[in-house]
Design a protein around this motif. Sequence first.
Motif, PDB file in Angstrom:
ATOM      1  N   LEU A  50      33.505 -15.428  51.675  1.00 35.52           N
ATOM      2  CA  LEU A  50      32.713 -16.631  51.437  1.00 35.52           C
ATOM      3  C   LEU A  50      33.350 -17.863  52.080  1.00 35.52           C
ATOM      4  CD1 LEU A  50      31.735 -15.999  47.717  1.00 35.52           C
ATOM      5  CD2 LEU A  50      30.123 -16.184  49.627  1.00 35.52           C
ATOM      6  N   CYS A  51      34.668 -17.822  52.263  1.00 36.03           N
ATOM      7  CA  CYS A  51      35.384 -18.917  52.921  1.00 36.03           C
ATOM      8  C   CYS A  51      35.445 -18.744  54.438  1.00 36.03           C
ATOM      9  CB  CYS A  51      36.804 -19.032  52.368  1.00 36.03           C
ATOM     10  SG  CYS A  51      36.894 -19.693  50.691  1.00 36.03           S
ATOM     11  N   GLY A  52      34.818 -17.688  54.954  1.00 34.85           N
ATOM     12  CA  GLY A  52      34.741 -17.523  56.397  1.00 34.85           C
ATOM     13  C   GLY A  52      35.677 -16.497  56.994  1.00 34.85           C
ATOM     14  N   ALA A  53      36.449 -15.784  56.174  1.00 33.93           N
ATOM     15  CA  ALA A  53      37.368 -14.771  56.702  1.00 33.93           C
ATOM     16  C   ALA A  53      36.612 -13.502  57.063  1.00 33.93           C
ATOM     17  CB  ALA A  53      38.451 -14.449  55.678  1.00 33.93           C
ATOM     18  N   THR A  54      36.800 -13.021  58.276  1.00 27.24           N
ATOM     19  CA  THR A  54      36.124 -11.801  58.729  1.00 27.24           C
ATOM     20  C   THR A  54      37.096 -10.662  59.016  1.00 27.24           C
ATOM     21  OG1 THR A  54      36.095 -12.736  60.967  1.00 27.24           O
ATOM     22  CG2 THR A  54      34.086 -12.975  59.643  1.00 27.24           C
ATOM     23  N   THR A  55      38.386 -10.973  59.152  1.00 24.48           N
ATOM     24  CA  THR A  55      39.439  -9.960  59.287  1.00 24.48           C
ATOM     25  C   THR A  55      40.619 -10.414  58.441  1.00 24.48           C
ATOM     26  OG1 THR A  55      38.742  -9.431  61.556  1.00 24.48           O
ATOM     27  CG2 THR A  55      40.931  -8.685  60.882  1.00 24.48           C
ATOM     28  N   VAL A  56      41.168  -9.508  57.630  1.00 22.56           N
ATOM     29  CA  VAL A  56      42.201  -9.870  56.657  1.00 22.56           C
ATOM     30  C   VAL A  56      43.320  -8.841  56.674  1.00 22.56           C
ATOM     31  CG1 VAL A  56      42.695 -10.131  54.178  1.00 22.56           C
ATOM     32  CG2 VAL A  56      40.583 -11.101  55.145  1.00 22.56           C
ATOM     33  N   GLU A  57      44.552  -9.318  56.726  1.00 24.16           N
ATOM     34  CA  GLU A  57      45.719  -8.440  56.563  1.00 24.16           C
ATOM     35  C   GLU A  57      46.021  -8.294  55.078  1.00 24.16           C
ATOM     36  OE1 GLU A  57      50.411  -8.162  56.576  1.00 24.16           O
ATOM     37  OE2 GLU A  57      48.994  -9.371  55.435  1.00 24.16           O
ATOM     38  N   ALA A  58      46.428  -7.084  54.652  1.00 22.47           N
ATOM     39  CA  ALA A  58      46.757  -6.831  53.251  1.00 22.47           C
ATOM     40  C   ALA A  58      48.060  -6.065  53.163  1.00 22.47           C
ATOM     41  CB  ALA A  58      45.635  -6.050  52.569  1.00 22.47           C
ATOM     42  N   LYS A  59      49.012  -6.599  52.417  1.00 22.20           N
ATOM     43  CA  LYS A  59      50.324  -5.975  52.262  1.00 22.20           C
ATOM     44  C   LYS A  59      50.390  -5.219  50.938  1.00 22.20           C
ATOM     45  CE  LYS A  59      52.372 -10.045  54.495  1.00 22.20           C
ATOM     46  NZ  LYS A  59      52.599  -9.518  55.854  1.00 22.20           N
ATOM     47  N   SER A  60      51.141  -4.128  50.936  1.00 19.55           N
ATOM     48  CA  SER A  60      51.506  -3.497  49.669  1.00 19.55           C
ATOM     49  C   SER A  60      52.740  -4.239  49.148  1.00 19.55           C
ATOM     50  CB  SER A  60      51.775  -2.005  49.872  1.00 19.55           C
ATOM     51  OG  SER A  60      52.945  -1.801  50.654  1.00 19.55           O
ATOM     52  N   GLY A  61      53.518  -3.596  48.281  1.00 14.07           N
ATOM     53  CA  GLY A  61      54.741  -4.242  47.836  1.00 14.07           C
ATOM     54  C   GLY A  61      54.802  -4.550  46.357  1.00 14.07           C
ATOM     55  N   TYR A  62      53.790  -4.134  45.598  1.00 10.37           N
ATOM     56  CA  TYR A  62      53.816  -4.323  44.155  1.00 10.37           C
ATOM     57  C   TYR A  62      53.889  -2.989  43.422  1.00 10.37           C
ATOM     58  CZ  TYR A  62      52.641  -9.230  44.881  1.00 10.37           C
ATOM     59  OH  TYR A  62      52.673 -10.554  45.259  1.00 10.37           O
ATOM     60  N   GLY A  63      54.235  -1.935  44.141  1.00 10.42           N
ATOM     61  CA  GLY A  63      54.433  -0.638  43.515  1.00 10.42           C
ATOM     62  C   GLY A  63      55.913  -0.306  43.418  1.00 10.42           C
ATOM     63  N   LEU A  64      56.592  -0.381  44.567  1.00  6.89           N
ATOM     64  CA  LEU A  64      58.037  -0.163  44.685  1.00  6.89           C
ATOM     65  C   LEU A  64      58.474   1.241  44.267  1.00  6.89           C
ATOM     66  CD1 LEU A  64      59.443  -3.629  43.568  1.00  6.89           C
ATOM     67  CD2 LEU A  64      58.483  -2.947  45.765  1.00  6.89           C
ATOM     68  N   THR A  65      57.528   2.154  44.128  1.00  8.39           N
ATOM     69  CA  THR A  65      57.797   3.591  44.117  1.00  8.39           C
ATOM     70  C   THR A  65      56.885   4.173  45.181  1.00  8.39           C
ATOM     71  OG1 THR A  65      56.038   4.204  42.561  1.00  8.39           O
ATOM     72  CG2 THR A  65      58.179   3.578  41.606  1.00  8.39           C
ATOM     73  N   LEU A  66      57.203   5.375  45.637  1.00  9.58           N
ATOM     74  CA  LEU A  66      56.379   5.962  46.687  1.00  9.58           C
ATOM     75  C   LEU A  66      54.925   6.070  46.250  1.00  9.58           C
ATOM     76  CD1 LEU A  66      55.914   7.320  49.382  1.00  9.58           C
ATOM     77  CD2 LEU A  66      56.696   9.483  48.364  1.00  9.58           C
ATOM     78  N   GLU A  67      54.664   6.633  45.093  1.00  4.32           N
ATOM     79  CA  GLU A  67      53.282   6.859  44.669  1.00  4.32           C
ATOM     80  C   GLU A  67      52.542   5.546  44.425  1.00  4.32           C
ATOM     81  OE1 GLU A  67      49.765   8.108  44.210  1.00  4.32           O
ATOM     82  OE2 GLU A  67      51.370   9.448  44.890  1.00  4.32           O
ATOM     83  N   ASP A  68      53.208   4.554  43.846  1.00  8.04           N
ATOM     84  CA  ASP A  68      52.523   3.291  43.573  1.00  8.04           C
ATOM     85  C   ASP A  68      52.282   2.482  44.843  1.00  8.04           C
ATOM     86  OD1 ASP A  68      52.104   3.305  40.681  1.00  8.04           O
ATOM     87  OD2 ASP A  68      54.283   3.362  40.562  1.00  8.04           O
ATOM     88  N   GLU A  69      53.171   2.605  45.817  1.00  7.59           N
ATOM     89  CA  GLU A  69      52.906   1.976  47.118  1.00  7.59           C
ATOM     90  C   GLU A  69      51.726   2.656  47.803  1.00  7.59           C
ATOM     91  OE1 GLU A  69      54.498  -0.756  48.875  1.00  7.59           O
ATOM     92  OE2 GLU A  69      54.985  -1.107  46.773  1.00  7.59           O
ATOM     93  N   LEU A  70      51.701   3.983  47.760  1.00  7.99           N
ATOM     94  CA  LEU A  70      50.575   4.707  48.355  1.00  7.99           C
ATOM     95  C   LEU A  70      49.270   4.354  47.647  1.00  7.99           C
ATOM     96  CD1 LEU A  70      52.127   8.266  48.910  1.00  7.99           C
ATOM     97  CD2 LEU A  70      51.829   6.442  50.598  1.00  7.99           C
ATOM     98  N   LYS A  71      49.342   4.136  46.350  1.00 12.96           N
ATOM     99  CA  LYS A  71      48.147   3.762  45.590  1.00 12.96           C
ATOM    100  C   LYS A  71      47.576   2.452  46.120  1.00 12.96           C
ATOM    101  CE  LYS A  71      48.838   2.381  41.320  1.00 12.96           C
ATOM    102  NZ  LYS A  71      49.081   2.400  39.843  1.00 12.96           N
ATOM    103  N   GLN A  72      48.438   1.470  46.336  1.00  8.44           N
ATOM    104  CA  GLN A  72      47.969   0.203  46.897  1.00  8.44           C
ATOM    105  C   GLN A  72      47.375   0.390  48.285  1.00  8.44           C
ATOM    106  OE1 GLN A  72      51.791  -2.167  45.902  1.00  8.44           O
ATOM    107  NE2 GLN A  72      50.194  -3.686  46.237  1.00  8.44           N
ATOM    108  N   LEU A  73      48.050   1.161  49.110  1.00  2.69           N
ATOM    109  CA  LEU A  73      47.599   1.356  50.487  1.00  2.69           C
ATOM    110  C   LEU A  73      46.279   2.115  50.540  1.00  2.69           C
ATOM    111  CD1 LEU A  73      51.055   2.182  52.104  1.00  2.69           C
ATOM    112  CD2 LEU A  73      49.737   0.076  52.411  1.00  2.69           C
TER     113      LEU A  73
END
Length: 428
Positions: A144-167
């Motif tokens: 709605l603010c005009g963004a058409t391409t967005v980068e998204a970082k993981s980093g709130y899992g800090l275990t393999l499975e929780d990082e994969l969950k974010q990704l």
Amino acid sequence: MQKIDLLIHNIGTLLTMAGKNGPRTGADMSQVSPVEQAAIAIADGRIYACGPEEEVWSRISDLVIMEQLDAKGRLVTPGLIEPHTHLVHAGSRENELSMKLKGVSYLQILEQGGGILSTVRATRLATEDELYEKAKTSLDRLLLCGATTVEAKSGYGLTLEDELKQLRVTKRLHDTHPVDLVSTFMGAHAVPLEYKGRADEFTELIINEMLPEVKRLALAEYCDVFCEHGVFSVEQTRRILQAAKDLGFGLKVHADEIEPLGGAELAAEMGCISAEHLLAATDAGLEAMAKAGVIGVCLPATSFNLRLTKHARARSMIEKGVPVALSTDYNPGSSPTESLPLVMTLGCLHLGLTPEEVLTAMTVNAAWAIGKGEEVGTLEVGKRADLVMYQKEAKTLAYLPYHFGINHVDTVIKNGQIVVKHGSLLYG
């Protein structure tokens, strides 16, 4: 016979951003390539013709036009590019606001188990569906603010499975939402409580287990590391980035946000596509970035929200030849906002950029900061038809940061499809 899917005509001012093919530096950051009384013809999701209206009509005179959109003299720019977000997470941290108002620093909150670690706890408990719905709401706001391409970082899992969950959530959003997402693995966002005092061991876990699995599953294009005192040292960061580079990831780094550790210099040494934050970067670090072609992603909403008196030296970066990009740094702690218009204003008022430099930083340079400059960031023949049309009162570029606190976006077109009209979502 080829057809034109959408013709946008009667554009008052079209800021194409056309010019040098690559990140813009120095005086080139002020070049927005305006065209008055313009039109854009779109076919198969890409720009077939754009420029003065008479020239566009001449080029498509023999083609069937399926749909026309009268811009009614409005301002049109490329779709905005958001090169730094922590989009996928659970929970919120409004409880930290009073702590900040009492003078407790960002790193002190982190040391007390708050900050990133608080979001880690919430994200680990959340299901993928819960993460998806929360992130989708924020992605809608960015659109709605005009963004058409967005980068998204993981980093709130800090275990393999929780990082994969974010990704996995990021990939699902990319597949189902109009906005294109660029995924960044950031397992090195903080040292989790279970590894407190054992940062080297956690670094080994990232290198030996997390990175190879993320690569095997093709869930991220980039790897990012928070290089900061109390988080990851320069040497730990170097080892993680080198391992990521060996696996074929593009490299990014959270550099010199709070203390001048040498993150900017490391970004240049490692060939990072971008270095982010940079509030404490030294002259030597900025000069190294300029020489290596590293894009500086500045995050003025973060320093604003943290009530800092010092902001990234974007003016110095431009003078030294560093390409500058701008971002919200949307995250639940230091910058809980999806407001690209706010970033435009702060880019002018706190970083000292002109409106033209701000737009360059949020289109062309932001696109190159996530490796998408060949596809988006300018309005040129052959590129994706991603563009923003603004409300009637916003007739000039300068009006966007000048009239602050307002979202001036009227219409957003993504891949040739109208996905926002009159400030409302249309997709789905």
